[in-house]
Write a protein that holds these residues in place. Structure first.
Motif: not given
Length: 258
Positions: A60-61, A115-118, A136-138, A142-144
């Motif tokens: 993510i950038e 988009p939400d993660l970004h 990192v927590d976000i 999201w991955l989980n």
């Protein structure tokens, strides 16, 4: 916990760089999270040279999200101005949910729609305090959520990174197959599906990372000794591996990195 410089050929050129162990929610999905930040004076350039881990990364950038494949060669990136990135070095269980063809991503990357993660990570990185931990927590949550329940066959594949690229990893594909209790052909299919590279290439990359680290950090140790300790046939084999991937010899690297 982590050696921040492993895989980085010239650590003195690094901007602020952090590696984080995954939170419990993402332990089966991520080997670690990594986060560089830079704020360079006008006209100043930082050239980053890396021998990447043989694995996929979700990155993510500010400009967006990318799924980055495993690499077969040294990679370089030139940093200017200011910026940041938050990346996750993915385990097979995460790769399983993000792409069905890791081999198509080797030495390349593709935009990934999240988009939400970004938006959430960008907002976290804009905060003044605890921005790294928040991002990192976000990312982990999201991955989980995306991964859900991990199939048993993928859980087995998840043991590959430790066997192939972890400390004390296997020295040959045959040894790796034995440790994983699978046939060599099954191991080849697993690495093709979740990493995109054959087992031998993954082992070579780990060994080259280790060799580069010792060449740089232990200048009193002879190249012949390094070659022998890391399982190279001889000094010439070590030199050939350096030339083919990095484009220079161990001696040249030792001189430039000193």
């Amino acid at each position: 916990m982590f050696d921040h410089s492993r895989g980085v050929l010239f650590p003195s050129r690094l901007p602020a760089f952090h590696r984080f162990a995954p939170p419990q929610a993402a332990e089966e999905l991520v080997q670690w999270f990594w986060l560089p930040e830079w704020n360079l004076e006008p006209g100043v350039v930082s050239r980053q040279t890396v021998v990447s881990y043989p694995a996929l990364n979700l990155v993510i950038e500010p400009r967006g999200v990318s799924l980055v494949g495993a690499t077969t060669r040294m990679s370089e990136r030139t940093l200017q101005g200011s910026g940041w990135a938050v990346g996750a070095l993915l385990r097979p269980a995460a790769v399983h949910t993000l792409t069905s063809d890791a081999s198509s991503l080797v030495d390349t990357e593709q935009s990934f729609r999240a988009p939400d993660l970004h938006a959430q990570v960008v907002a976290a990185m804009g905060s003044a305090s605890d921005r790294h931990e928040k991002a990192v927590d976000i990312f982990a949550r999201w991955l989980n959520t995306r991964a859900g329940s991990i199939p048993s066959v993928v859980q087995h594949a998840n043991t590959m990174p430790k066997v192939l690229i972890g400390e004390g990893g296997a020295n040959t594909p045959a040894e790796a197959a034995v440790r994983l209790a699978v046939s060599l052909r099954t191991l080849q299919r697993m690495t093709h599906r979740y990493i995109g590279l054959p087992p031998a290439a993954i082992i070579r990359r780990r060994r080259l990372q280790d060799a580069a680290h010792v060449v740089r950090e232990q200048p009193s140790v002879s190249l012949a000794t390094i070659a022998a300790e890391l399982g190279y046939t001889d000094h010439a084999h070590l030199t050939g591996d350096f030339r083919s991937v990095l484009g220079f010899t161990p001696s040249d690297y030792r001189t430039e990195s000193s």
